[in-house]
Design a protein around this motif. Structure first.
Motif, PDB file in Angstrom:
ATOM      1  N   THR A 243      47.119  51.554  40.377  1.00 25.19           N
ATOM      2  CA  THR A 243      46.667  50.599  39.473  1.00 25.19           C
ATOM      3  C   THR A 243      47.984  49.787  38.659  1.00 25.19           C
ATOM      4  O   THR A 243      47.762  49.249  37.650  1.00 25.19           O
ATOM      5  N   SER A 244      49.234  50.205  39.268  1.00 25.46           N
ATOM      6  CA  SER A 244      50.344  49.313  38.710  1.00 25.46           C
ATOM      7  C   SER A 244      50.355  48.007  39.287  1.00 25.46           C
ATOM      8  O   SER A 244      49.328  47.530  40.094  1.00 25.46           O
ATOM      9  N   SER A 245      51.257  46.990  38.689  1.00 22.52           N
ATOM     10  CA  SER A 245      51.070  45.613  39.540  1.00 22.52           C
ATOM     11  C   SER A 245      51.474  45.719  40.710  1.00 22.52           C
ATOM     12  O   SER A 245      50.695  45.112  41.514  1.00 22.52           O
ATOM     13  N   LYS A 248      47.922  47.050  42.196  1.00 20.75           N
ATOM     14  CA  LYS A 248      46.964  46.169  42.210  1.00 20.75           C
ATOM     15  C   LYS A 248      47.095  45.025  43.345  1.00 20.75           C
ATOM     16  O   LYS A 248      45.927  44.887  44.036  1.00 20.75           O
ATOM     17  N   ILE A 260      39.831  54.379  40.898  1.00 17.01           N
ATOM     18  CA  ILE A 260      40.655  54.163  39.591  1.00 17.01           C
ATOM     19  C   ILE A 260      40.289  55.280  38.758  1.00 17.01           C
ATOM     20  O   ILE A 260      38.825  55.722  38.686  1.00 17.01           O
ATOM     21  N   THR A 262      40.144  55.811  34.717  1.00 12.77           N
ATOM     22  CA  THR A 262      40.335  55.546  33.349  1.00 12.77           C
ATOM     23  C   THR A 262      39.491  56.212  32.335  1.00 12.77           C
ATOM     24  O   THR A 262      38.326  57.066  32.694  1.00 12.77           O
ATOM     25  N   LYS A 270      38.231  45.860  33.146  1.00 12.53           N
ATOM     26  CA  LYS A 270      39.388  44.995  33.065  1.00 12.53           C
ATOM     27  C   LYS A 270      40.108  45.379  34.451  1.00 12.53           C
ATOM     28  O   LYS A 270      40.734  44.331  35.154  1.00 12.53           O
ATOM     29  N   GLN A 271      40.297  46.357  34.859  1.00 11.44           N
ATOM     30  CA  GLN A 271      41.026  46.981  35.988  1.00 11.44           C
ATOM     31  C   GLN A 271      40.499  46.272  37.261  1.00 11.44           C
ATOM     32  O   GLN A 271      40.917  45.582  38.219  1.00 11.44           O
ATOM     33  N   ASP A 274      40.993  42.532  37.216  1.00 11.46           N
ATOM     34  CA  ASP A 274      42.334  42.028  37.664  1.00 11.46           C
ATOM     35  C   ASP A 274      42.467  42.120  39.245  1.00 11.46           C
ATOM     36  O   ASP A 274      42.867  41.335  39.725  1.00 11.46           O
ATOM     37  N   GLN A 294      35.089  55.190  40.227  1.00 12.54           N
ATOM     38  CA  GLN A 294      35.691  55.746  39.048  1.00 12.54           C
ATOM     39  C   GLN A 294      35.490  57.415  39.326  1.00 12.54           C
ATOM     40  O   GLN A 294      34.515  57.880  39.488  1.00 12.54           O
ATOM     41  N   SER A 408      31.313  47.761  33.231  1.00 10.27           N
ATOM     42  CA  SER A 408      32.386  47.587  34.120  1.00 10.27           C
ATOM     43  C   SER A 408      32.106  46.810  35.498  1.00 10.27           C
ATOM     44  O   SER A 408      33.228  46.384  36.129  1.00 10.27           O
TER      45      SER A 408
END
Length: 512
Positions: A243-245, A248, A260, A262, A270-271, A274, A294, A408
């Motif tokens: 989930t870094s730039s 992603k 993911i 979180t 949000k993830q 994105d 998740q 989500s």
């Protein structure tokens, strides 16, 4: 052929969830030290019976699949550098066994359970790995997915890269991009769908087999591939967890499933948003082409009080040192530099502060705002690790699952254990019937018109796309691997001409 569902219709407005068990070839996984609990058998991870028994339990509960994580070196940042004492003493993901070794045995005792297996793009040559992956997918009739990781532990790089340091993050993903393109070519562009003929004395027609002649920055792989195409699932499902730039972007381009972790449904939403936006705007991938999971740890009691008591009991067996070894390995920051009672968000470096801004993990019965001290973080990790703990009755856990889905838009969950196999047994006996009653989970595995079990990809997408003309056992047309498939009836010259045109159109490294 599209699957025919035997499910009862879900209640209006409710999506049916995808449920996977999150495992690893180690003890404790996301609960360091709980191998000491009298009801825990996770220290038996190195036996065949552990995996076959678990797989049969999961299939009885109608789980979609078993997701097997992996690390390639010990967590040695804590009290480090290169100090793996805490990980070894606590058994914090050390020792481990190689994840693919358990799949064949687990597949042999199940018919429907899918398997997501973690392999790193720094661990071995893509040709050798492709052979293992293809073999597993063939032997399981298309029940395999590859969790693509680029690795993050220096302890792994030292042994896998001839003593060199782990490359910078951006470079690892650049290398992973070329690696996965080689995998696509080997699976899809070396043998045509109808290369194996088995007639007129010909096993495989050499006119329908070709070299891929890949020459890139990191890999030189001429081919041809040595595994024949899998008619059940031409390419294993592609899974990604970064989930870094860069992570992603990689997921938005390649992943069919994104995992993911979180601590709040808002952060999760949000993830997801994105990655969906990047997938749509940069790579033209439509809504529904990626499923999101998740991580959660459910602790189920007949009453809320019993669930809270079980949580407290589990936490009493947790290993604080092992938890700190995991935290330091995950973040790359040695948490031993802080005092136990010190608020790390007030005194930590920018790197640790940014990580802890996302650390909204809340223990059952805990106040909303607690200082993020070294002691507090370590204690929280002992149960549930990098994911939230849902401790309640089956109905209460189902309520929390629904809340996360509503906020989500997540498609499902990777469920891990606190105590093995009790956590999974409680999920199968109590939680899944509650989810089924609410229309949130299927009643049984769907059937296909020809009576065969679903492939992994069909479990994910088959019923949602059955009104289109697409092959439910292959990637969608928007996926970068779609055009690389050498289809039945195409000559070598026709395929290579089409491949060249599509390579220019997609601007991918696909042209030989």
């Amino acid at each position: 052929m599209a699957p025919v569902s035997r499910n009862e219709p879900s209640k209006k407005g409710k999506k049916q969830l995808k449920l996977f068990a999150f495992e690893m070839g180690c003890s404790g996984l996301q609960a360091p030290g709980l191998w000491k609990h009298p009801n825990d058998n996770s220290s038996n991870f190195n036996t065949i019976e552990y995996w076959t028994s678990l797989s049969k339990l999961l299939e009885r509960g109608k789980f979609n699949g078993l997701f097997i994580a992996d690390v390639l070196g010990p967590y040695d940042v804590y009290n480090g550098p290169r100090n793996f004492d805490a990980a070894a003493i606590s058994g914090a993901q050390l020792p481990t066994i190689e994840p693919s070794t358990v799949v064949s045995a687990s597949a042999a005792v199940t018919n429907n359970l899918a398997f997501g297996v973690t392999f790193s793009t720094i661990s071995e040559s893509p040709f050798h790995f492709a052979r293992r992956l293809a073999s597993l997918d063939l032997l399981t009739n298309g029940r395999i997915g590859w969790n693509v990781v680029s690795s993050y532990l220096d302890s792994a790089a030292r042994n896998l890269l001839n003593g060199e340091e782990l490359p910078p993050h951006a470079e690892r993903y650049e290398r992973a991009q070329e690696y996965i393109n080689v995998i696509y070519k080997l699976f899809l562009s070396s043998w045509s769908d109808d290369a194996v003929e088995l007639k007129n004395g010909v096993y495989a027609n050499p006119e329908k087999i070709r070299e891929i002649n890949h020459k890139g920055k990191w890999f030189d792989v001429p081919g041809p591939f040595v595994c024949s195409p899998n008619e059940n699932q031409r390419l294993p499902v592609i899974i990604q967890a970064g989930t870094s730039s860069a992570g992603k972007d990689f997921a938005a381009q390649h992943a069919e499933v994104v995992f993911i972790t979180t601590f709040s449904p808002e952060a999760l939403g949000k993830q997801i948003s994105d990655i969906k936006k990047i997938a749509r705007e940069r790579y033209g991938r439509p809504q529904g082409s990626i499923k999101f999971l998740q991580l959660i740890t459910p602790i189920i009691g007949e009453t809320q009080e019993e669930a809270d008591r079980k949580y407290q009991e589990y936490q009493s067996y947790g290993d604080i040192e092992g938890a700190q070894a995991l935290f330091s390995g995950w973040t790359g920051i040695d948490i031993s530099q802080y005092e136990y009672g010190e608020d790390i968000t007030a005194v930590g470096t920018n790197a640790v502060k940014s990580f802890l801004e996302l650390w909204n993990k809340k223990a059952p019965g805990e106040p909303e705002h607690v200082k993020k001290t070294r002691e507090h973080i370590a204690k929280q990790i002992t149960v549930g690790g990098l994911g939230p703990v849902f401790a309640s009755t089956a109905a209460g856990v189902a309520d929390e699952i629904e809340r996360w889905v509503d906020i989500s838009g997540v498609d499902g969950f990777n469920i891990t254990y606190a105590v093995h196999p009790q956590t999974f047994e409680d999920v199968v006996e109590y939680l899944i019937p509650e989810l089924q009653k609410r229309g949130l989970f299927w009643q049984d595995y769907p059937e296909t018109e020809d009576g065969r079990p679903l492939t992994f990809r069909e479990q994910l997408f088959g019923s949602e796309f059955q009104d289109t003309n697409r092959d439910p056992r292959f990637v969608l047309e928007s996926h970068p691997a779609y055009d690389l498939r050498w289809r039945a009836g195409e000559s070598k010259a026709e395929f290579e001409k089409r491949l060249g045109k599509n390579g220019k159109k997609r601007k991918l490294d696909t042209v030989d």
